[in-house]
Design a protein around this motif. Structure first.
Motif, mmCIF file in Angstrom:
data_model
loop_
_atom_site.group_PDB
_atom_site.id
_atom_site.type_symbol
_atom_site.label_atom_id
_atom_site.label_comp_id
_atom_site.label_asym_id
_atom_site.label_seq_id
_atom_site.Cartn_x
_atom_site.Cartn_y
_atom_site.Cartn_z
ATOM 1 N N GLU A 1 -108.521 47.601 36.722
ATOM 2 C CA GLU A 1 -109.379 47.531 37.920
ATOM 3 C C GLU A 1 -109.709 48.927 38.444
ATOM 4 N N ILE A 2 -108.738 49.791 38.501
ATOM 5 C CA ILE A 2 -108.973 51.164 38.959
ATOM 6 C C ILE A 2 -109.893 51.881 37.976
ATOM 7 N N PHE A 3 -109.648 51.689 36.678
ATOM 8 C CA PHE A 3 -110.520 52.295 35.667
ATOM 9 C C PHE A 3 -111.963 51.848 35.886
ATOM 10 N N GLU A 4 -112.175 50.554 36.121
ATOM 11 C CA GLU A 4 -113.534 50.028 36.304
ATOM 12 C C GLU A 4 -114.190 50.588 37.565
ATOM 13 N N ARG A 5 -113.433 50.750 38.642
ATOM 14 C CA ARG A 5 -113.999 51.330 39.871
ATOM 15 C C ARG A 5 -114.504 52.751 39.612
ATOM 16 N N VAL A 6 -113.725 53.533 38.884
ATOM 17 C CA VAL A 6 -114.136 54.904 38.553
ATOM 18 C C VAL A 6 -115.391 54.865 37.690
ATOM 19 N N LYS B 1 -118.413 54.073 39.843
ATOM 20 C CA LYS B 1 -118.746 54.987 40.938
ATOM 21 C C LYS B 1 -119.129 56.392 40.487
ATOM 22 N N TYR B 2 -118.530 56.881 39.400
ATOM 23 C CA TYR B 2 -118.715 58.275 39.005
ATOM 24 C C TYR B 2 -119.365 58.395 37.630
ATOM 25 N N ARG B 3 -119.874 59.600 37.351
ATOM 26 C CA ARG B 3 -120.591 59.859 36.093
ATOM 27 C C ARG B 3 -119.617 60.323 35.008
ATOM 28 N N LEU B 4 -119.660 59.616 33.875
ATOM 29 C CA LEU B 4 -118.832 59.978 32.720
ATOM 30 C C LEU B 4 -119.306 61.313 32.154
ATOM 31 N N VAL B 5 -118.388 62.220 31.969
ATOM 32 C CA VAL B 5 -118.698 63.501 31.342
ATOM 33 C C VAL B 5 -118.511 63.358 29.832
ATOM 34 N N TYR C 1 -117.174 63.198 36.575
ATOM 35 C CA TYR C 1 -117.584 64.134 37.615
ATOM 36 C C TYR C 1 -117.555 63.400 38.952
ATOM 37 N N VAL C 2 -116.831 63.965 39.930
ATOM 38 C CA VAL C 2 -116.720 63.357 41.257
ATOM 39 C C VAL C 2 -117.669 64.067 42.220
#
Length: 182
Positions: free
Chosen positions: A13-18, A21-25, A114-115
């Motif tokens: 679940e935490i992995f999916e939220r990231v 929400k954020y851009r994969l580098v 990237y946050v």
């Protein structure tokens, strides 16, 4: 520079939220081999020396990294010195000739995100340990650590992280091996 880093236990679940929400580098594969100094016990001085082989997108990079003792009680903040290596086997040979001993190799798959400017998140699946989330930034001096830790912690808590971990993957794996769990 001082690396300010927080790590927490994660689940899918935490992995999916990231991921939402954020851009994969990029996705990376790490093989981190840690070494013990011949005259000083890094487990007692809270230091680390490793050679990391990082593979991604058909390329690879190799770095030798020294990590100094943790600088605060809430995070994994520490001085970090890193140099790129062109021939890792020769560096390992030099270390062994100087009396350094290989301790353990940590293998993981890492997704980097990237946050915001200067802040990144890593989703780690560590062999024999499980899923973790790390967030990090760099600061110039120790006076900036507290504010950076608070900011990073707020981001992780917003993502649902409840349990934080200051120990390194090496320390966690060594504990598992001592307890006969792996």
């Amino acid at each position: 520079m001082i690396e300010v880093e927080l790590k927490g236990y994660a689940d899918e679940e935490i992995f999916e939220r990231v991921r939402e929400k954020y851009r994969l580098v990029r996705r990376e594969y790490h093989k981190d081999t840690y070494f013990q100094h011949p005259c000083r016990d890094f487990s007692k001085t809270d230091e680390a020396l490793r050679i990391r082989v990082k593979r991604f997108n058909g390329h690879f990079e190799v770095f030798m990294t020294y990590k100094g003792p943790k600088l605060d009680k809430k995070s994994k903040t520490r001085e970090e010195i890193e140099v790129e290596l062109t021939d890792p086997d020769k560096y390992v040979e030099i270390l062994k000739n100087l009396g350094f001993v290989e301790v353990l190799t940590v293998t993981k798959v890492r997704e980097k995100y990237y946050v915001e400017k200067g802040i990144s998140i890593a989703l780690d699946e560590v062999e024999n340990l499980g899923k973790f989330i790390e967030i990090e930034t760099l600061v110039e001096d120790e006076g900036e650590i507290k504010e950076a830790v608070e900011h990073l912690r707020a981001i992780l808590e917003e993502l649902g992280v409840e349990h934080f971990e200051r120990r390194s993957y090496l320390e966690l794996l060594m504990e598992r091996y001592r307890n006969g769990e792996t």
